[in-house]
Design an enzyme around this catalytic site. Sequence first.
Site, short mmCIF file in Angstrom:
data_model
loop_
_atom_site.label_atom_id
_atom_site.label_comp_id
_atom_site.label_asym_id
_atom_site.label_seq_id
_atom_site.Cartn_x
_atom_site.Cartn_y
_atom_site.Cartn_z
N GLU A 21 18.20 26.97 40.39
CA GLU A 21 19.24 25.99 40.11
C GLU A 21 18.88 25.13 38.92
OE1 GLU A 21 21.71 22.37 40.25
OE2 GLU A 21 19.52 22.51 40.35
N HIS A 53 13.98 14.01 39.20
CA HIS A 53 13.36 14.45 37.94
C HIS A 53 12.41 13.40 37.36
CE1 HIS A 53 16.60 17.72 36.92
NE2 HIS A 53 16.33 17.67 38.21
N ASP A 82 13.73 25.45 43.90
CA ASP A 82 13.03 25.30 42.63
C ASP A 82 13.11 23.86 42.16
OD1 ASP A 82 15.83 25.79 42.12
OD2 ASP A 82 15.34 26.03 39.99
N GLU A 124 22.93 18.90 47.55
CA GLU A 124 22.40 18.13 46.42
C GLU A 124 22.43 16.62 46.72
OE1 GLU A 124 21.02 18.82 43.62
OE2 GLU A 124 21.50 20.91 43.14
#
Length: 380
Positions: free
Chosen positions: A135, A353, A71, A164
């Site tokens: 997550e 992000h 996700d 990650e």
Amino acid sequence: MTIDPVALSADLIRCPSVTPEEGGALVLLQSLLADAGFECARVDRNGTPNLFARWGAKGAARSFGFNGHTDVVPVGDARAWGHDPFSGQIEDGVLWGRGAQDMKSGVAAFAAAAVDFVRETPPDGAVILAITGDEEGSGRDGTLALLDWMATQGETMSVCLVGEPTCPEVMGDMIKIGRRGSMTFYFEAEGVQGHVAYPHRAKNPLHGLVDLLGQMTQKPLDPGTAHFQPSSVQITTVDCANPANNVIPARATATVNIRFNDAHSSASLIDWATALARKITDQSGVTFALNPTVSGESFVTPPGPFVDLVANAVQAETGVAPELSTSGGTSDARFVKDHCPVVEFGLVGDRMHQVDERVPVEQIETLKRVYTRILQDYFA
């Protein structure tokens, strides 16, 4: 034929899997893994998509696990992107798109490494992939759901690597061996409304709240511990929704986030904040409601055989000696640590992000090599 982690990363980016949508990403991975002989199960909970895959026997004496998520966060204003955020476009050696760093390329790298490894050198043990679609959301129906399901099915990982992004500047410069705990206090202070010219007839909740916040932040919680930097108390909001400048409000609210090391637990910090609030109530008459939420406790996987194995593989493939760190925010490792020893290693995370999220394809190829070496060394 070996699995190309760059092509797989691009295919995953083309799946619009913004939390909580699955977007086709787990369907793609399940097909790939099943074709390679992995036993697969969808472990969806409360509408959250999750995938469990195991090569080898259930309950094997040695089982190496990978954990990650497909996700992604929303793209924001798509017009601000230089490339379609779900195009998976490769240009001048760079892969573009939402999830390129966080963390579809990481999932692609460990999936590709796992498939090629079990095909070329079938290990004496099991390889497990626990991949979630939750997550970036609350996480309560993601990796936690996978671990809960594994417990009911007798599925176990001996150790686990979370893919990650961990590297601040260059590939190989950091491994996460733990994470700080994270919790948030939502305070509501209650006093007595009144006219500002007659304060003796009122009880200003803001004065009590400001006193409480000051005492929580006036000195550090601790100087840090062996593996952690000092804990951090940060005030993020203060409000009383008062439109008048001549009225003492009846109520005021504040939000405080604490990132804490292993000198504390969420329970000990709740006790600390409660005692401070009680003291201020005794002094001022302002009362407090404390509503804490806990995202995760602090934890550390101490340096030892597993950490050394990962660090040695990283250095062998990147030429960089990684720093062992517990910095940064939370990750799903905070759940995995209750199941087995866990460390994290992945890409450079400088574009996570952001608009125009992207990653050099060379990093993805390097990451697959690191994961492959880790598997080879673990099962050697």
